[in-house]
Structures are given as C-alpha cells and as structure tokens.
Design a protein around this motif. Structure first.
Motif, PDB file in Angstrom:
ATOM      1  N   ALA A 110       0.386  -1.469   0.541  1.00 35.83           N
ATOM      2  CA  ALA A 110      -0.069   0.184   0.283  1.00 35.83           C
ATOM      3  C   ALA A 110       0.996   1.360   0.426  1.00 35.83           C
ATOM      4  O   ALA A 110       0.789   2.161   0.806  1.00 35.83           O
ATOM      5  CB  ALA A 110      -0.500   0.216   1.044  1.00 35.83           C
ATOM      6  N   THR A 207      -5.157   3.866  -3.173  1.00 35.67           N
ATOM      7  CA  THR A 207      -4.525   2.183  -3.237  1.00 35.67           C
ATOM      8  C   THR A 207      -5.687   1.850  -2.783  1.00 35.67           C
ATOM      9  O   THR A 207      -7.042   1.843  -2.480  1.00 35.67           O
ATOM     10  CB  THR A 207      -4.018   1.959  -1.754  1.00 35.67           C
ATOM     11  N   THR A 208      -5.597   0.110  -3.344  1.00 32.49           N
ATOM     12  CA  THR A 208      -6.873  -1.018  -3.331  1.00 32.49           C
ATOM     13  C   THR A 208      -7.034  -1.153  -1.750  1.00 32.49           C
ATOM     14  O   THR A 208      -7.868  -1.475  -1.833  1.00 32.49           O
ATOM     15  CB  THR A 208      -6.681  -1.898  -3.817  1.00 32.49           C
ATOM     16  N   PHE A 209      -6.213  -1.049  -0.795  1.00 31.59           N
ATOM     17  CA  PHE A 209      -5.752  -1.734   0.540  1.00 31.59           C
ATOM     18  C   PHE A 209      -6.846  -0.020   1.331  1.00 31.59           C
ATOM     19  O   PHE A 209      -6.048   0.723   1.334  1.00 31.59           O
ATOM     20  CB  PHE A 209      -4.384  -1.584   1.087  1.00 31.59           C
TER      21      PHE A 209
END
Length: 464
Positions: A110, A207-209
């Motif tokens: 991330a 980010t996808t986190f």
C-alpha cells in the motif's frame, strides 16, 4: 550485477541496467541524507498496516523493531549502502528483509516510492526548518546584545551610499533583527505547508488497501494529509517556498556582509576584525581579510541558483511523478546546509569576531553635512515654510563648502546673514547627538525609540 541485486522493479525486465546507467540513475549517494526520516516514515507505515489489519500486529512489531535496528546500524557505521541499492528507500527495505526475513517484504504494501520520498523529504525539511528558525533566534539574540551596547554610539547613515543622516548604531543593527524576524515568521508559514502528509497517495492514484492516512499522519506529527493523490506525489511547492525563504535569508545576511566588508576597509575604518574570524594574505603581511562576510556574500548566489533550478525543473512536468524530481534533493540539501552554515558563521562573527571603533564612528558623523536636514527642521520650527528652509539650507551648504567649513564651524553672524531666524541654539540643534536624539518618531533612530525597540525585540524572543 545480477538482476535481483540491482533492480527494485518486477520481472518485466530481462536484464540488469548497464553499469554506467545504474550509476547515472542512482540517488543513494545523496538521498542517504534521508535515511533516518525514511526509517521513521516506514515505522509509521508499518504501524498503520497493523492497525488496519492489512498485516498482523506481530508482523508490524517485527517491522518496527527491524527498522530500528537498521537505524542503529547506520548510526554506528555498520550499514553503508552503495550504488547497487539505487536509492535510500530500497537500501533500507533490503537490509530490513535481511534482518527479519520475508515479513520485510510486506513493508511496501500500500505504498509507492513516490509517496514515500515525498514523505521523507517533508520530514527532513520540517526538521531543518526548526533548526534554521532556532539559528535565526540565536543570531537575533547576538544582534540585540550588540545593539544594547551601542545605543548612543553614532554611525553615518547612507542613501545611495552617500552620507545622509547620522544614526544610532543600535538602530542600524536592529534593522537586521527586524529582517530576520520576518525570516523567522516566513519559515513558520512555510512549515505549515511542509507539514502535510502525502503518505498513502501511492504511485499517483491511491491504493486498493484499506489504509488509514490520518493515522500515519498523526504518528508522524503531520497537521493534515493531501486530499488529492496526484498532487500528493507531484507537489514540490513546499520545497520551492523553502528555497525562496532561504534566498531571502541569504539576501539579509549578504547585505550585512557587504556592510561589514565596507566598514572593515581603511576607507571606512568603522570596525576592526578580530583574528578568530579573519585571514591574512599570502604575500601582503599587513592585510586582514574579511573572509566570513565575503563567503556569505558569495554563497548567496548559490542558494539563489537552487531556487531557480527547482522552478525550472517543475515548470514543464506533467502529472504525476517524473524522475526529474530526483533532482530536487541535492538543491534542497545544499541550500539547507548553506543557510545553516552561513547563519552559524555570521552569528559567531557578530558575537566575537569584530569590534566597533566607537571613537572613529563618533568622529565620522561630525565630519560631514549629514545634519543639513536638521537645519531645515530648525528653521521650520521658527515659522519658515519647510520648502523655503530646504532651499535656504542648500545655499548654506554651498556657502560652507566654498569657505572650507562645516555647518558647525559657521559663526552666528554668518548664520544670521543667511536668515535672521538663526539664533545661538542652532549649534545645539545640529550637534550629532542631538540630531539623532531628536528623531523620536515611532520607529526612528532617537535614543528613546531605540531603547523601546530593544525591549520589544527581547520580548519577541522571550527574554523578558
């Protein structure tokens, strides 16, 4: 070089960089300056990853502990990464992985080097701004103490580098206290825009986190986070602002340097340079050179150049991150070191490296026509319109020059021949001490005003 030891990127590439390109591409030689800040930022990132459940609490603790070990190894000279590390970020991560194993590979989850370097640079600059502001306070303290010794010491004041009006030397010195007060305040304004976290912006798009950017910002002492990830990784306004503020500091130090260089010359003779802050000539044994102010004056252009370089660097960059931005660091690091070094040197010079020749200064103000305005003011108080008085004093100066006299040398008969309003008290009115003392308007050079200014300056510094 093998691919694994020389590249931080994916297996998309089939071969390592050409050795010359690797050397050209590497920033480890200068961005090692950021290592402590990189470690601090990485520890906060690891804590956030654990806090949000992206990694386990145990893994987060391992990462934080391992990073602290890297810090200690660096401080003890046991960790000295070279060109194969490419940059400080990869160097730290690689050493961490050597220490804690595969969990070290989770640190970069991330996060991108783009938001990482932005965070490191801000942490670094925030610390340096605090140090420079402290140095400005030390410089001001020295100047205030020096001014306090010379409230009633007189010095010629100049406009166009021509004798204008006499001044209290303390008033002259306090002008630089006022300048550096603005510098101190200006850096405080810059600090506010430095103290914003880009961490979590990722490479450019976030980010996808499920990260918590405000959590890391709080851990690192940032006041806020960038609200736009593109801006977060590509913004260098804060660095430009710092270099602009640094340039203004150098302007002020350079102006003082120029005056000291003039004052130390035989032609002026206002100060004597002490041996601890001057050098001699290799062939002329009689000389004592003002190296400190000359170097400060010269280094000013260096800081100006860094500002211009960063402005030029940024003006054509499309969003978001570009490798060009690697060039911001050497300019920033050098400007910081230059300003800090110049402030230290000038503080020492003013505190213990020169001595004002008070007898020479006091005699200097009695050897010119810098009291001419006071003659006009004298006539104005006697009811003569100022513009008429101004023109009459021009005639007085002309007459005096023709006779080879100063205004103080004219007889009362000569004064009254020029205008009947002149009386015996003209001599007191144009005496240098009275000329200075009489300028008691707020912010003026009058002794009463100067003493008030000294008190106010000390109050700003928290001394009283």
């Amino acid at each position: 070089m093998t691919q694994s030891s020389s590249q931080t990127w994916s297996q998309r590439f089939e071969s390592a960089l050409h050795p010359a390109i690797a050397q050209f591409n590497a920033s480890i030689f200068f961005d090692i300056e950021l290592i402590e800040y990189d470690i601090t930022g990485s520890q906060a990132h690891a804590q956030m990853l654990a806090h949000t459940g992206i990694i386990s609490v145990e893994e987060g603790e391992q990462l934080v502990k391992g990073l602290e070990q890297v810090r200690q190894e660096y401080r003890q000279g046991q960790f000295t990464p070279g060109v194969d590390a490419e940059d400080v970020h990869f160097a730290v991560e690689r050493r961490l992985t050597e220490l804690v194993g595969d969990v070290g590979k989770k640190l970069h989850t991330a996060r991108s080097r783009n938001d990482q370097v932005g965070t490191d640079t801000r942490l670094y600059l925030r610390s340096q701004i605090e140090q420079i502001r402290g140095q400005l306070r030390q410089f001001q303290t020295v100047m205030i103490d020096l001014a306090d010794q010379h409230v009633e010491t007189l010095i010629p004041g100049y406009t166009h580098l021509q004798r204008a009006q006499p001044l209290s030397l303390a008033h002259h010195l306090l002008a630089y206290v006022a300048m550096t007060q603005r510098d101190w305040e200006r850096l405080g304004d810059v600090y506010r825009r430095v103290n914003i976290s880009p961490l979590g912006s990722g490479a450019l798009a976030g980010t996808t986190f499920p990260i918590d950017r405000h959590y890391t910002a709080k851990l690192l002492g940032f006041d806020d986070v960038y609200s736009n990830s593109l801006d977060g990784v590509s913004d260098r306004d804060f660095a430009i602002e710092f270099l602009a503020a640094a340039s203004v500091i150098m302007v002020h130090l350079s102006r003082l340097s120029e005056e000291i260089i003039l004052w130390a010359s035989e032609e002026f003779g206002f100060v004597t340079l002490k041996d601890n802050c001057s050098t001699g000539s290799s062939i002329m044994p009689q000389k004592k050179n003002p190296d400190v102010p000359e170097l400060v004056r010269g280094k000013t252009g260096r800081v100006f150049g860094h500002l211009q370089a960063l402005l030029t660097l940024m003006k054509g960059l499309p969003l978001a991150y570009n490798k060009d931005l690697q060039e911001d660091k050497e300019a920033l690091f050098d400007a910081v070191k230059t300003v800090q070094g110049c402030l230290e040197a000038m503080t020492i010079l003013m505190a213990e490296g020169l001595e004002f020749r008070t007898a020479r200064l006091n005699s200097a103000v009695a050897e010119d026509f810098s009291n001419a305005t006071d003659v006009a003011d004298y006539l104005a108080t006697k009811g003569v319109p100022f513009r008429e008085a101004y023109n009459l004093v021009g005639k007085v100066v002309k007459t005096s020059l023709a006779a080879g006299k100063l205004l103080k040398d004219l007889t009362l008969e000569e004064w009254q021949a020029l205008h009947p309003a002149f009386e015996q008290d003209i001599y007191g009115a144009i005496a240098p001490q009275q000329v200075v003392s009489a300028r008691n308007s707020y912010g003026g050079t009058g002794f009463e005003q100067v003493r008030q200014a000294l008190q106010q300056a000390r109050q700003r510094l928290g001394d009283v």
